[in-house]
Design a protein around this motif. Sequence first.
Motif, PDB file in Angstrom:
ATOM      1  N   GLU A 152       3.032  92.065  -8.352  1.00  0.00           N
ATOM      2  CA  GLU A 152       3.657  91.099  -7.456  1.00  0.00           C
ATOM      3  C   GLU A 152       3.881  89.806  -8.222  1.00  0.00           C
ATOM      4  OE1 GLU A 152       1.825  91.702  -3.146  1.00  0.00           O
ATOM      5  OE2 GLU A 152       0.271  91.568  -4.695  1.00  0.00           O
ATOM      6  N   ALA A 153       4.773  88.976  -7.682  1.00  0.00           N
ATOM      7  CA  ALA A 153       5.025  87.673  -8.286  1.00  0.00           C
ATOM      8  C   ALA A 153       5.252  86.664  -7.168  1.00  0.00           C
ATOM      9  CB  ALA A 153       6.234  87.720  -9.215  1.00  0.00           C
ATOM     10  N   TRP A 154       4.693  85.476  -7.325  1.00  0.00           N
ATOM     11  CA  TRP A 154       4.855  84.390  -6.367  1.00  0.00           C
ATOM     12  C   TRP A 154       5.609  83.265  -7.077  1.00  0.00           C
ATOM     13  CZ3 TRP A 154       0.714  87.528  -6.741  1.00  0.00           C
ATOM     14  CH2 TRP A 154       0.234  88.131  -5.586  1.00  0.00           C
ATOM     15  N   LEU A 155       6.597  82.715  -6.401  1.00  0.00           N
ATOM     16  CA  LEU A 155       7.408  81.634  -6.970  1.00  0.00           C
ATOM     17  C   LEU A 155       7.120  80.338  -6.220  1.00  0.00           C
ATOM     18  CD1 LEU A 155       9.697  80.902  -8.992  1.00  0.00           C
ATOM     19  CD2 LEU A 155      11.288  81.269  -7.088  1.00  0.00           C
ATOM     20  N   PHE A 156       6.885  79.287  -6.983  1.00  0.00           N
ATOM     21  CA  PHE A 156       6.628  77.962  -6.437  1.00  0.00           C
ATOM     22  C   PHE A 156       7.535  76.962  -7.136  1.00  0.00           C
ATOM     23  CE2 PHE A 156       2.738  80.395  -6.167  1.00  0.00           C
ATOM     24  CZ  PHE A 156       2.252  80.124  -4.898  1.00  0.00           C
ATOM     25  N   THR A 157       8.003  75.957  -6.407  1.00  0.00           N
ATOM     26  CA  THR A 157       8.661  74.827  -7.052  1.00  0.00           C
ATOM     27  C   THR A 157       7.589  73.781  -7.301  1.00  0.00           C
ATOM     28  OG1 THR A 157       9.238  73.879  -4.909  1.00  0.00           O
ATOM     29  CG2 THR A 157      10.941  75.191  -6.018  1.00  0.00           C
ATOM     30  N   LEU A 158       7.801  73.004  -8.337  1.00  0.00           N
ATOM     31  CA  LEU A 158       6.885  71.916  -8.659  1.00  0.00           C
ATOM     32  C   LEU A 158       7.689  70.621  -8.649  1.00  0.00           C
ATOM     33  CD1 LEU A 158       4.944  73.508 -11.655  1.00  0.00           C
ATOM     34  CD2 LEU A 158       4.169  73.285  -9.299  1.00  0.00           C
TER      35      LEU A 158
ATOM     36  N   ARG B 212      17.370  84.459  -9.975  1.00  0.00           N
ATOM     37  CA  ARG B 212      17.336  85.792  -9.359  1.00  0.00           C
ATOM     38  C   ARG B 212      17.311  86.878 -10.432  1.00  0.00           C
ATOM     39  NH1 ARG B 212      22.051  86.879  -5.779  1.00  0.00           N
ATOM     40  NH2 ARG B 212      23.056  85.064  -6.641  1.00  0.00           N
ATOM     41  N   LYS B 213      18.157  86.736 -11.431  1.00  0.00           N
ATOM     42  CA  LYS B 213      18.223  87.735 -12.505  1.00  0.00           C
ATOM     43  C   LYS B 213      16.909  87.786 -13.273  1.00  0.00           C
ATOM     44  CE  LYS B 213      23.201  87.385 -13.113  1.00  0.00           C
ATOM     45  NZ  LYS B 213      24.280  86.882 -13.971  1.00  0.00           N
ATOM     46  N   PHE B 214      16.291  86.637 -13.485  1.00  0.00           N
ATOM     47  CA  PHE B 214      15.030  86.576 -14.210  1.00  0.00           C
ATOM     48  C   PHE B 214      13.925  87.301 -13.434  1.00  0.00           C
ATOM     49  CE2 PHE B 214      10.994  84.357 -15.169  1.00  0.00           C
ATOM     50  CZ  PHE B 214      10.892  84.678 -16.512  1.00  0.00           C
ATOM     51  N   ILE B 215      13.828  87.019 -12.138  1.00  0.00           N
ATOM     52  CA  ILE B 215      12.763  87.616 -11.336  1.00  0.00           C
ATOM     53  C   ILE B 215      12.954  89.120 -11.206  1.00  0.00           C
ATOM     54  CG2 ILE B 215      11.690  87.673  -9.044  1.00  0.00           C
ATOM     55  CD1 ILE B 215      12.374  84.651  -8.835  1.00  0.00           C
ATOM     56  N   SER B 216      14.194  89.558 -10.970  1.00  0.00           N
ATOM     57  CA  SER B 216      14.410  90.997 -10.783  1.00  0.00           C
ATOM     58  C   SER B 216      14.530  91.734 -12.108  1.00  0.00           C
ATOM     59  CB  SER B 216      15.646  91.254  -9.922  1.00  0.00           C
ATOM     60  OG  SER B 216      16.806  90.760 -10.548  1.00  0.00           O
ATOM     61  N   GLY B 217      15.206  91.159 -13.082  1.00  0.00           N
ATOM     62  CA  GLY B 217      15.423  91.850 -14.354  1.00  0.00           C
ATOM     63  C   GLY B 217      14.265  91.724 -15.326  1.00  0.00           C
ATOM     64  N   ALA B 218      13.945  90.507 -15.710  1.00  0.00           N
ATOM     65  CA  ALA B 218      12.914  90.291 -16.731  1.00  0.00           C
ATOM     66  C   ALA B 218      11.504  90.548 -16.204  1.00  0.00           C
ATOM     67  CB  ALA B 218      13.008  88.871 -17.280  1.00  0.00           C
TER      68      ALA B 218
ATOM     69  N   GLY C  36      10.882  92.296 -13.318  1.00  0.00           N
ATOM     70  CA  GLY C  36      10.859  93.650 -12.769  1.00  0.00           C
ATOM     71  C   GLY C  36      10.554  93.739 -11.287  1.00  0.00           C
ATOM     72  N   MET C  37      10.859  92.688 -10.556  1.00  0.00           N
ATOM     73  CA  MET C  37      10.619  92.721  -9.112  1.00  0.00           C
ATOM     74  C   MET C  37      11.813  93.362  -8.404  1.00  0.00           C
ATOM     75  SD  MET C  37       7.621  91.506  -8.766  1.00  0.00           S
ATOM     76  CE  MET C  37       6.980  91.907 -10.366  1.00  0.00           C
ATOM     77  N   ASP C  38      11.587  93.858  -7.182  1.00  0.00           N
ATOM     78  CA  ASP C  38      12.592  94.558  -6.396  1.00  0.00           C
ATOM     79  C   ASP C  38      13.820  93.665  -6.174  1.00  0.00           C
ATOM     80  OD1 ASP C  38      14.104  95.960  -4.562  1.00  0.00           O
ATOM     81  OD2 ASP C  38      12.437  96.376  -3.213  1.00  0.00           O
TER      82      ASP C  38
ATOM     83  N   ARG D  52       7.533  85.543  -2.306  1.00  0.00           N
ATOM     84  CA  ARG D  52       6.662  86.569  -2.900  1.00  0.00           C
ATOM     85  C   ARG D  52       7.508  87.821  -3.096  1.00  0.00           C
ATOM     86  NH1 ARG D  52       1.542  88.998   0.420  1.00  0.00           N
ATOM     87  NH2 ARG D  52       0.874  90.565  -1.071  1.00  0.00           N
ATOM     88  N   TYR D  53       7.387  88.430  -4.270  1.00  0.00           N
ATOM     89  CA  TYR D  53       8.213  89.589  -4.609  1.00  0.00           C
ATOM     90  C   TYR D  53       7.324  90.674  -5.209  1.00  0.00           C
ATOM     91  CZ  TYR D  53      11.402  85.731  -4.093  1.00  0.00           C
ATOM     92  OH  TYR D  53      12.053  84.639  -3.592  1.00  0.00           O
ATOM     93  N   CYS D  54       7.681  91.938  -4.923  1.00  0.00           N
ATOM     94  CA  CYS D  54       6.929  93.081  -5.432  1.00  0.00           C
ATOM     95  C   CYS D  54       7.817  93.901  -6.355  1.00  0.00           C
ATOM     96  CB  CYS D  54       6.445  93.968  -4.282  1.00  0.00           C
ATOM     97  SG  CYS D  54       5.290  93.141  -3.196  1.00  0.00           S
ATOM     98  N   GLU D  55       7.185  94.694  -7.192  1.00  0.00           N
ATOM     99  CA  GLU D  55       7.944  95.544  -8.097  1.00  0.00           C
ATOM    100  C   GLU D  55       8.691  96.613  -7.312  1.00  0.00           C
ATOM    101  OE1 GLU D  55       5.412  97.685 -10.818  1.00  0.00           O
ATOM    102  OE2 GLU D  55       4.001  98.168  -9.252  1.00  0.00           O
TER     103      GLU D  55
END
Length: 182
Positions: free
Chosen positions: A16-22, A73-79, A81-83, A127-130
């Motif tokens: 899984e991956a969680w994305l936050f802005t800072l 979007r491309k980074f999270i899904s491609g690099a 590997g999230m759905d 939050r994103y899952c593989e």
Amino acid sequence: MSDDPLEFGPDRGVREAWLFTLFVTSDDAARWEPPRPGNDREWPLVEALGAGPLEPTHVTVFESIDLGPEGLRKFISGAIGMDEDQVNADAEKLDMIRGTVALVQSAALKERPGRFNPKNPANFIGRYCETQQLKPAAQHRPTPSTVGHIPPPDAPAPDTRRGLVLTLVALIALGAIVLALI
């Protein structure tokens, strides 16, 4: 997956991956990046996310604008590997993000189960899952077609002397015939 996107349970092998802005300035962003191995500097991201200690090698902090349009979007899904369907469901939100972001992968979570409790300047985005969970294939027994034709190391090499002698005799005979014709 829990209904609460900030919750994480025991490790079940699902990435899984969680994305936050800072909300930090570009000049201050380096302070929020994960420390390098052997560097024991204070890392403010751990306190801002409120999830306990994190393994820095599985956390990425960067400027989202560096990835270009649709790059996040491309980074999270491609690099990562999230759905892709999960990521594209947040397309509008992700494409509007400018500034510093933190992407925390499930391998970064040292204490499980738990929950993120983000505090200023961290803001939860998604939050994103593989896509699928990969498992190693069971090892199969070798079959005659997969064993190959390489002799085992202790087997003697085939005798090639007879072939070499016959070839040498044929060459000598051919040479004698050529000399006789000249």
